[in-house]
Structures are given as structure tokens and as C-alpha cells.
Design a protein around this motif. Structure first.
Motif, PDB file in Angstrom:
ATOM      1  N   LYS A  98      35.456  67.734 -30.769  1.00 10.20           N
ATOM      2  CA  LYS A  98      34.755  68.953 -30.353  1.00 10.20           C
ATOM      3  C   LYS A  98      34.189  69.692 -31.565  1.00 10.20           C
ATOM      4  O   LYS A  98      33.088  70.241 -31.515  1.00 10.20           O
ATOM      5  CB  LYS A  98      35.713  69.861 -29.582  1.00 10.20           C
ATOM      6  N   ILE A  99      34.948  69.703 -32.659  1.00  8.30           N
ATOM      7  CA  ILE A  99      34.513  70.408 -33.873  1.00  8.30           C
ATOM      8  C   ILE A  99      33.255  69.766 -34.449  1.00  8.30           C
ATOM      9  O   ILE A  99      32.307  70.451 -34.833  1.00  8.30           O
ATOM     10  CB  ILE A  99      35.636  70.408 -34.932  1.00  8.30           C
TER      11      ILE A  99
ATOM     12  N   SER B 172      30.612  70.564 -47.310  1.00  5.50           N
ATOM     13  CA  SER B 172      29.593  71.613 -47.467  1.00  5.50           C
ATOM     14  C   SER B 172      28.193  71.052 -47.278  1.00  5.50           C
ATOM     15  O   SER B 172      27.317  71.721 -46.712  1.00  5.50           O
ATOM     16  CB  SER B 172      29.711  72.255 -48.844  1.00  5.50           C
TER      17      SER B 172
ATOM     18  N   TRP C  39      40.607  67.535 -30.754  1.00  8.20           N
ATOM     19  CA  TRP C  39      40.040  68.772 -31.293  1.00  8.20           C
ATOM     20  C   TRP C  39      38.904  68.473 -32.255  1.00  8.20           C
ATOM     21  O   TRP C  39      37.859  69.120 -32.240  1.00  8.20           O
ATOM     22  CB  TRP C  39      41.143  69.566 -31.991  1.00  8.20           C
TER      23      TRP C  39
ATOM     24  N   ARG D 255      26.066  63.502 -34.301  1.00 10.42           N
ATOM     25  CA  ARG D 255      27.406  64.005 -34.575  1.00 10.42           C
ATOM     26  C   ARG D 255      28.470  63.321 -33.711  1.00 10.42           C
ATOM     27  O   ARG D 255      29.510  62.891 -34.202  1.00 10.42           O
ATOM     28  CB  ARG D 255      27.458  65.519 -34.360  1.00 10.42           C
TER      29      ARG D 255
ATOM     30  N   TYR E 132      26.543  71.026 -43.802  1.00 11.61           N
ATOM     31  CA  TYR E 132      25.991  72.277 -43.270  1.00 11.61           C
ATOM     32  C   TYR E 132      24.467  72.235 -43.288  1.00 11.61           C
ATOM     33  O   TYR E 132      23.802  72.858 -42.453  1.00 11.61           O
ATOM     34  CB  TYR E 132      26.503  73.455 -44.091  1.00 11.61           C
TER      35      TYR E 132
ATOM     36  N   LYS F 265      30.123  70.562 -32.530  1.00 14.38           N
ATOM     37  CA  LYS F 265      29.652  71.927 -32.731  1.00 14.38           C
ATOM     38  C   LYS F 265      29.215  72.193 -34.173  1.00 14.38           C
ATOM     39  O   LYS F 265      28.705  73.273 -34.476  1.00 14.38           O
ATOM     40  CB  LYS F 265      30.759  72.917 -32.337  1.00 14.38           C
ATOM     41  N   GLY F 266      29.421  71.217 -35.056  1.00 16.10           N
ATOM     42  CA  GLY F 266      28.997  71.369 -36.445  1.00 16.10           C
ATOM     43  C   GLY F 266      29.768  72.427 -37.216  1.00 16.10           C
ATOM     44  O   GLY F 266      29.180  73.176 -38.000  1.00 16.10           O
ATOM     45  N   LYS F 267      31.076  72.498 -37.002  1.00 17.10           N
ATOM     46  CA  LYS F 267      31.904  73.523 -37.634  1.00 17.10           C
ATOM     47  C   LYS F 267      32.642  73.018 -38.879  1.00 17.10           C
ATOM     48  O   LYS F 267      33.657  73.589 -39.278  1.00 17.10           O
ATOM     49  CB  LYS F 267      32.933  74.047 -36.624  1.00 17.10           C
ATOM     50  N   LEU F 268      32.158  71.989 -39.527  1.00 20.77           N
ATOM     51  CA  LEU F 268      32.867  71.402 -40.666  1.00 20.77           C
ATOM     52  C   LEU F 268      32.887  72.313 -41.890  1.00 20.77           C
ATOM     53  O   LEU F 268      33.717  72.147 -42.782  1.00 20.77           O
ATOM     54  CB  LEU F 268      32.235  70.057 -41.040  1.00 20.77           C
ATOM     55  N   ILE F 269      31.992  73.273 -41.946  1.00 21.15           N
ATOM     56  CA  ILE F 269      31.911  74.156 -43.109  1.00 21.15           C
ATOM     57  C   ILE F 269      33.207  74.956 -43.282  1.00 21.15           C
ATOM     58  O   ILE F 269      33.599  75.293 -44.400  1.00 21.15           O
ATOM     59  CB  ILE F 269      30.697  75.113 -42.989  1.00 21.15           C
ATOM     60  N   TYR F 270      33.894  75.237 -42.173  1.00 22.83           N
ATOM     61  CA  TYR F 270      35.147  75.982 -42.257  1.00 22.83           C
ATOM     62  C   TYR F 270      36.235  75.152 -42.954  1.00 22.83           C
ATOM     63  O   TYR F 270      37.077  75.689 -43.678  1.00 22.83           O
ATOM     64  CB  TYR F 270      35.621  76.398 -40.863  1.00 22.83           C
TER      65      TYR F 270
END
Length: 260
Positions: free
Chosen positions: A235-236, A127, A232, A176, A130, A239-244
Motif C-alpha cells: 500500500k505504501i 529520496s 502494508w 509502483r 520522490y 501511494k508513493g510514501k517512501l520519502i518518509y
């Protein structure tokens, strides 16, 4: 252990070794759900970890060849410096593994409440990313050591190794893409070292409860799923999608706590 159980555990290992959700925590949960007896079987752990190492080598083959080429030039160049950072990052987990091996192994008792609590810690770390702002800083000596300490803390089931190391690097202002690369390469040294010590020390010589078929199935499942997850995850992170994944760890952590 049946071939089906080995297949499922291999997939869990391959996916969660690279995704920031804690492979150790998910394997503990998987053992409980599948009712696998003797889940501390060291031979199976060595095999599936070897599979994920191989998947890392495949994904980063160009980077590794470049590092080896620079290293064996026997000069203090960019590649030699980078390898030195990787070696430095492995020291904290190496010290922990050698001096506190018994204490670490004692954590893997199928305690879902503990695993769930550590998954909540992983969710918190993810978190924080983010709000982290990349300052495009290159990894340095102190960074490598701090990230190495984060990796050492991830020996606890439920704390994600990739999640904690990547999150720490991002909070330190690192790029990143650079952190994804460093995080996946830095794990090679401790895993190979630990497996080597287990084999040389004869700790798996008496293992006979797992047949050849489950071991082969587990290896292939871990390798293929690890190959996909590693690619995968790169790529994640970009894109900074770690919050998911933070939300996922929060959910699974709470379920584990209440189930325990």
C-alpha cells in the motif's frame, strides 16, 4: 538467546525485511542493544528468514499459484517469462554469495558506524524515488538484471533490499505496484537457495546455543510481523510514501554513526 530476545529480533526481522529500512542493519543494531552473544548464529537466521519467506508466500499466494500454473504449462507464456525475470534477477546475488561469501560475512561485525553509513545510502536511494515518474513500463530482461544488481548490493548491512530494488525499479520508470510485487517475489529464490545450501552443507548442524523455545518464538514473531509489513508495504509503494522512510533511515543512520 532468551525467548524475549528472540521475540524482539523476530519482530525486527519481520518488519524490516519488507519495509525499506534494512533488516540486516536493524538486526545488527538490535544485537548490540540487546547484548545478544553469538549474534552470528546461523540457525536463528535461517529460521527467521524462513518465517519471512512464508509470510511472502501467504501474501502473494494467488500470484505464485498463477505463475506456477503458467510455468508448468511448459509454454513460453507471460508467466514463464516473468519467472525467467525472477531467475535472472537472482544471479547477481547468487554469484556474490558463492564467490565472496567470506567477505560478505566479514561485514557483519557489529560495526555501527558502517551500518549507519549504509543506512544513509538507503536514505539517499529512497529520496531519489520522490522525483521518479512512473512511465508504466513493464519489466524487461535488462531491468531484471539491473534490479538484481541492486539486490546484490543490499547484502551489506544497512542497505535495504526492498528499498534498493523498489527504488531502482521506480527510477527505471516501472509501475509502483509492479515493482512491489517483483521486489518481494524476487527475494524468495536467493533466501531459499541460501538456506538450502546452509542446511545441505551442514553449516548449522553444530548449532546448539539456541533452544527450541527461542527459535519457535522468533519464527512466529517474524512471520506475523512480516505478514503485516508485507501487506502494508504494498500500500505504501502504491501511494508513493517512501520519502518518509528516507527520513527515518537518515535519522537512524546518523544515530548509529554517532553511537559507534
Amino acid at each position: 538467546m532468551t525467548a524475549l530476545q528472540a521475540f524482539l529480533l523476530g519482530i525486527i526481522q519481520g518488519l524490516t525485511e519488507f519495509l525499506p529500512v534494512s533488516s540486516s542493519g536493524h538486526l545488527e543494531i538490535g544485537h548490540e542493544l540487546l547484548g545478544v552473544e553469538g549474534h552470528n548464529n546461523l540457525l536463528f537466521a535461517v529460521v527467521v528468514h524462513g518465517a519471512t519467506v512464508l509470510s511472502t508466500l501467504v501474501v502473494f499466494r494467488k500470484d505464485i499459484l498463477s505463475l506456477l500454473k503458467g510455468l508448468f504449462a511448459f509454454q513460453w507464456n507471460e508467466e514463464t517469462r516473468y519467472v525467467s525475470y525472477l531467475l535472472l534477477s537472482a544471479i547477481p546475488v547468487g554469484v556474490l554469495g558463492v564467490l565472496f561469501k567470506d567477505q560478505v560475512e566479514a561485514l557483519f561485525t557489529g560495526n555501527l558506524v558502517f551500518v549507519g553509513a549504509m543506512l544513509l545510502v538507503t536514505a539517499l536511494l529512497l529520496s531519489f524515488t520522490y522525483f521518479a515518474k512512473s512511465r508504466e513500463k513493464k519489466i524487461g530482461w535488462l531491468d531484471a538484471l539491473i534490479i538484481g544488481v541492486a539486490q546484490a548490493m543490499a547484502v551489506m548491512p544497512g542497505i535495504s533490499r526492498s528499498g534498493s530494488t523498489i527504488a531502482t525499479g521506480l527510477l527505471l520508470g516501472k509501475k509502483r505496484e509492479d515493482m512491489a510485487r517483483f521486489s518481494f517475489l524476487m527475494v524468495l529464490i536467493p533466501i531459499l537457495g541460501a538456506n538450502f545450501l546452509d542446511i545441505v552443507g551442514g553449516e548449522i548442524s553444530a548449532e546448539s546455543s539456541i533452544g527450541v523455545l527461542p527459535l519457535a518464538v522468533g519464527f512466529v514473531a517474524a512471520f506475523v510481523s512480516g505478514l503485516l509489513a508485507c501487506s502494508w508495504m504494498i500500500k505504501i509503494v502504491k501511494k508513493g510514501k517512501l520519502i518518509y522512510f528516507a527520513a527515518y533511515c537518515l535519522l537512524i543512520g546518523l544515530i548509529a554513526i554517532f553511537a559507534g
